[in-house]
Design a protein around this motif. Structure first.
Motif, PDB file in Angstrom:
ATOM      1  N   ASP A 324      -9.522  -0.254  -3.718  1.00 25.97           N
ATOM      2  CA  ASP A 324      -7.920  -0.278  -4.656  1.00 25.97           C
ATOM      3  C   ASP A 324      -8.299  -1.384  -5.589  1.00 25.97           C
ATOM      4  O   ASP A 324      -8.023  -1.515  -6.051  1.00 25.97           O
ATOM      5  N   GLY A 325      -9.598  -2.685  -5.357  1.00 21.95           N
ATOM      6  CA  GLY A 325      -9.407  -3.741  -5.461  1.00 21.95           C
ATOM      7  C   GLY A 325     -10.311  -2.962  -7.022  1.00 21.95           C
ATOM      8  O   GLY A 325      -9.692  -3.197  -8.541  1.00 21.95           O
ATOM      9  N   PHE A 326     -10.739  -1.662  -7.687  1.00 23.34           N
ATOM     10  CA  PHE A 326     -11.207  -1.355  -8.274  1.00 23.34           C
ATOM     11  C   PHE A 326     -10.684  -0.297  -9.205  1.00 23.34           C
ATOM     12  O   PHE A 326     -10.606  -0.268 -10.282  1.00 23.34           O
ATOM     13  N   ARG A 327      -9.679   0.114  -8.782  1.00 23.74           N
ATOM     14  CA  ARG A 327      -8.053   1.488  -8.700  1.00 23.74           C
ATOM     15  C   ARG A 327      -7.185   0.095  -9.834  1.00 23.74           C
ATOM     16  O   ARG A 327      -7.283   0.240 -11.027  1.00 23.74           O
ATOM     17  N   TYR A 328      -6.783  -1.576  -9.235  1.00 24.49           N
ATOM     18  CA  TYR A 328      -6.873  -2.310 -10.091  1.00 24.49           C
ATOM     19  C   TYR A 328      -7.312  -2.834 -10.891  1.00 24.49           C
ATOM     20  O   TYR A 328      -6.626  -2.868 -12.352  1.00 24.49           O
ATOM     21  N   PHE A 329      -8.135  -2.576 -11.207  1.00 24.36           N
ATOM     22  CA  PHE A 329      -8.898  -3.962 -12.217  1.00 24.36           C
ATOM     23  C   PHE A 329      -8.734  -2.918 -12.816  1.00 24.36           C
ATOM     24  O   PHE A 329      -9.082  -2.872 -14.880  1.00 24.36           O
ATOM     25  N   MET A 330      -9.364  -1.856 -13.368  1.00 20.43           N
ATOM     26  CA  MET A 330      -9.506  -0.138 -14.119  1.00 20.43           C
ATOM     27  C   MET A 330      -8.219  -0.813 -15.022  1.00 20.43           C
ATOM     28  O   MET A 330      -7.908  -0.208 -16.177  1.00 20.43           O
ATOM     29  N   LEU A 331      -7.023  -0.504 -13.813  1.00 16.46           N
ATOM     30  CA  LEU A 331      -5.480  -0.405 -14.072  1.00 16.46           C
ATOM     31  C   LEU A 331      -5.092  -1.570 -15.625  1.00 16.46           C
ATOM     32  O   LEU A 331      -4.314  -1.869 -16.328  1.00 16.46           O
ATOM     33  N   ARG A 332      -5.783  -2.854 -15.042  1.00 16.76           N
ATOM     34  CA  ARG A 332      -5.657  -4.031 -15.653  1.00 16.76           C
ATOM     35  C   ARG A 332      -6.139  -4.447 -16.761  1.00 16.76           C
ATOM     36  O   ARG A 332      -6.093  -5.114 -17.086  1.00 16.76           O
ATOM     37  N   GLU A 333      -7.301  -3.886 -16.698  1.00 16.28           N
ATOM     38  CA  GLU A 333      -8.019  -4.803 -17.223  1.00 16.28           C
ATOM     39  C   GLU A 333      -7.929  -4.979 -18.418  1.00 16.28           C
ATOM     40  O   GLU A 333      -8.076  -5.840 -19.456  1.00 16.28           O
ATOM     41  N   VAL A 334      -8.050  -3.562 -19.301  1.00 13.74           N
ATOM     42  CA  VAL A 334      -7.737  -3.435 -20.311  1.00 13.74           C
ATOM     43  C   VAL A 334      -6.461  -2.588 -20.802  1.00 13.74           C
ATOM     44  O   VAL A 334      -6.201  -1.756 -20.820  1.00 13.74           O
ATOM     45  N   PRO A 335      -5.586  -3.343 -22.196  1.00 11.95           N
ATOM     46  CA  PRO A 335      -4.748  -2.304 -22.314  1.00 11.95           C
ATOM     47  C   PRO A 335      -5.026  -0.830 -22.712  1.00 11.95           C
ATOM     48  O   PRO A 335      -5.949  -0.590 -22.883  1.00 11.95           O
TER      49      PRO A 335
END
Ligand code: MSP
Length: 654
Positions: A324-335
């Motif tokens: 879930d941390g990975f999912r969040y990162f992928m979705l949040r990090e880059v517009p």
């Protein structure tokens, strides 16, 4: 979602992945975005069909199989199985995993070919031109790289192809495509990407070669009409979006067509935004709502590739840092639409800061306050009475979330949810429930705990599609179930949750102290790519600091211009001044600054300073301080850092 688009059946697709490669974070990225959209669609009540799968025909796969001494089918079975196993392991909620070697897919593609032929859109001719096997794409001489040889997309050498071929009359669709883009500005998302497609089409479209004769690993033409030919892999592959629904066979799920959104990487936008709508027009089928193209993930600014040894394995990252941390990162990090650079440091920072400090800590506070003061029982009866303001604030912040989702502004969706978490965390600091309890204002303290629980309930409903596993634990802890009923009640109707009992659970996002070197690939990447880079930086740079930070880490600090509106001395303190500072928010911030020896309260009022605006609030001498002023101190004393010319209060410093 706009009214005209709102239909009850929604099809969301990923590209189908070539089976010549194992999955890397690029593939995981597309799939995670699609999974998030599908989960969100189901939550809001749409009948959702989420499609993914593998693209198994073509020259590239045939060659890869041969190099391994396998038949193309054996090889495709093996790699397709690995993709499927990974998505199952990631709990990707697909409804169908299509393989282009499936018999019903092949039948559907042949039906489509026949229909296009009957329509007069296919003719036989001779193709002479260049072909990039890696990209499975035809190029004219003029399109090749400047050296006249390389593929303009991947740079690899192309081969000259001269063979009999069937052609699709793409040139017939030029005007219709231009009209499509003009009348549907959101057909291609982000909108900025539409320009390059419009330019490409405006420059004129050649008819498209849609069959090959120099190898046989592909779908045969219908009714054995020309056994020398197999279909061009992109014609075969694009058709998966309808054959998966039963096109040309049982038509069982064709009511999911037209698709809502095809998620693709920017490298394959052209195929989806030009060829695909033209094929659909030829088949007289309606067009999908959106082709949404995301950017590319690089590692240290370089394209990932096996030969460079810098491929990031999504499974190993998820195993080490949590899915879930990975999912969040992928979705949040880059517009959405922009390229992003993957680093474990950035992932770790997101997990510790956004997930640990903001989200996880808020749950801890709910557990702590409800347990300590109310034996874990929370009643919402007085929330509206005491917290109309905060509830309204949350309502306003969440107004656009639905629109953001299908416009692919996923980072804004998440940013807004995080603003809501800030409202909750701030309310605890502002209302000081511990003081309320001391002063016998239990009813108010309960209302505050209930407010925070209600905010957490809303946030959980909206975050479930992003982090299904962790959020289901939060939901369990605050005693709610996340489903369409919860969405309607809490998000649509903005209702307050019923009385609930909080259950204590272990910390959801324990702090990660050091980068977890997780994969041979990643480690290799760190030696192959990072180390030489650091050394070469050392050679050139004269920076003496030993705690170099990245630009992202710097931007983790929000600096704003603040106007000091009030200032007073803190009694019994040699150092502290109590300031009320306007940083562009609804209310002024109280900041306690250790500058009394250098400035009088009076001289500060009306002046400006630079404020660290996202600092965790702290208590100094029993008073809340919500920020810090930047200052420089040397032997001659201290001076505040101020803008050279007056700036609007709240202006961001970057
Ligand atoms: N088989 C075609 C798609 C056919 S769809 C009808 C294909 N397959 S692929 O496996 O090469 O790529 C699939 C997707 O992965 C593409 O959307 C591509 O953009 C994406 N990515 C591959 N590498 C990537 C990154 N490094 N970063 C982000 N996504 C990238 O193309």
């Amino acid at each position: 979602m706009s009214e005209q688009n709102s239909c009850k059946k929604i099809l969301i697709t990923t590209p189908i992945y070539y089976v010549n490669d194992v999955a890397h974070i690029g593939h995981a990225y597309t799939t995670i975005i699609a999974d998030m959209l599908a989960r969100y669609s189901r939550l809001v009540g749409y009948d959702t069909f989420f499609l993914t799968g593998t693209d198994e025909h073509g020259q590239k796969i045939a060659q890869s199989a041969e190099q391994r001494g396998k038949t193309p089918k054996e090889y495709a079975d093996e790699v397709s199985g690995k993709f499927k196993a990974l998505w199952d392991d990631f709990d990707i909620s697909y409804d169908k995993f299509i393989r282009t070697t499936d018999e019903d897919h092949k039948t559907g593609v042949q039906k489509a070919f026949k229909k296009m032929l009957e329509k007069g859109d296919i003719y036989k001719g001779n193709y002479e031109g260049n072909y990039c096997v890696g990209c499975e794409t035809f190029f004219t001489d003029a399109q090749l790289n400047d050296d006249g040889e390389g593929c303009p997309d991947c740079g690899r050498p192309t081969t000259v192809v001269k063979e009999e071929s069937y052609f699709f009359k793409l040139s017939n669709y030029e005007d219709k495509l231009l009209e499509l883009y003009k009348n549907n500005p959101d057909f291609i998302l982000p909108r900025a990407k539409a320009k390059e497609i419009v330019n490409f089409v405006s420059n004129g479209l050649n008819d498209l070669s849609i069959s090959r004769t120099s190898f046989d690993w592909g779908v045969k033409l219908p009714d054995n009409m020309d056994d020398e030919h197999v279909m061009y892999v992109w014609l075969d592959a694009l058709m998966n979006y309808i054959t998966a629904l039963g096109y040309g066979t049982d038509e069982a799920n064709m009511d999911f067509w037209p698709g809502k959104v095809h998620l693709v990487g920017k490298d394959i936008l052209r195929f989806h935004a030009i060829f695909w709508p033209a094929f659909l027009m030829s088949l007289e089928l309606p067009l999908p709502d959106h082709i949404a193209a995301h950017g590319w993930w690089t590692r240290d600014g370089e394209k990932m590739s096996k030969s460079k040894g810098n491929v990031v394995n999504p499974k190993e990252i998820a195993d080490a840092y949590g899915l879930d941390g990975f999912r969040y990162f992928m979705l949040r990090e880059v517009p959405f639409g922009q390229d992003g650079d993957f680093s474990q440091r950035a992932l770790m920072d997101r997990i510790n800061s956004d997930l640990g400090n903001d989200l996880g800590n808020l749950l801890n506070r709910i557990q702590g306050m409800s347990g300590k003061y109310f034996d874990f029982k929370v009643t919402s009866k007085d929330v509206v009475k005491y917290h109309q303001k905060e509830l309204a604030e949350v309502e306003v912040i969440l107004e656009n979330t639905e629109e953001y989702i299908f416009n692919m502004q996923i980072n804004r969706y998440l940013e807004d949810i995080w603003k809501v978490l800030t409202v909750a965390n701030k309310a605890i600091g502002d209302y000081e429930p511990w003081a309320m309890m001391k002063n016998g204002r239990e009813e108010e303290a309960m209302a505050l705990v209930a407010l925070i629980t209600n905010i957490m309930a809303r946030v959980s409903v909206l975050l479930e599609c992003v982090m299904p596993e962790k959020i289901s634990k939060i939901a369990q802890s605050i005693g709610i179930t996340i489903d369409n009923d919860a969405y309607v009640s809490l998000i649509k109707n903005k209702e307050i949750i019923a009385d609930t009992v909080i259950t204590k659970i272990d910390a959801l996002f324990p702090r990660i102290e050091a980068e977890l070197l997780v994969s041979a690939d990643v480690q290799k990447a760190e030696t192959v790519v990072e180390k030489p880079r650091k050394e070469s930086l050392k050679e050139k740079s004269t920076i003496e600091e030993d705690n170099i930070i990245t630009i992202d880490q710097f931007f983790g600090t929000t600096l704003r211009i603040g106007t000091i509106v009030e200032a007073e001395e803190v009694p019994k303190s040699k150092k502290l001044l109590k300031l009320q500072v306007d940083v562009g928010e609804k209310e002024n911030r109280q900041i306690l600054a250790g500058i009394k020896e250098f400035y009088s309260a009076k001289e500060l009022v009306g002046t400006q300073a630079c404020v660290v605006a996202n600092l965790k609030p702290a208590k100094l001498m029993g008073m809340l301080s919500e920020g810090m002023l930047l200052a420089a101190k040397d032997d001659n004393g201290l001076s505040l850092i101020r803008p050279e010319k007056a700036k609007t209060a709240g202006t961001k410093i970057s």
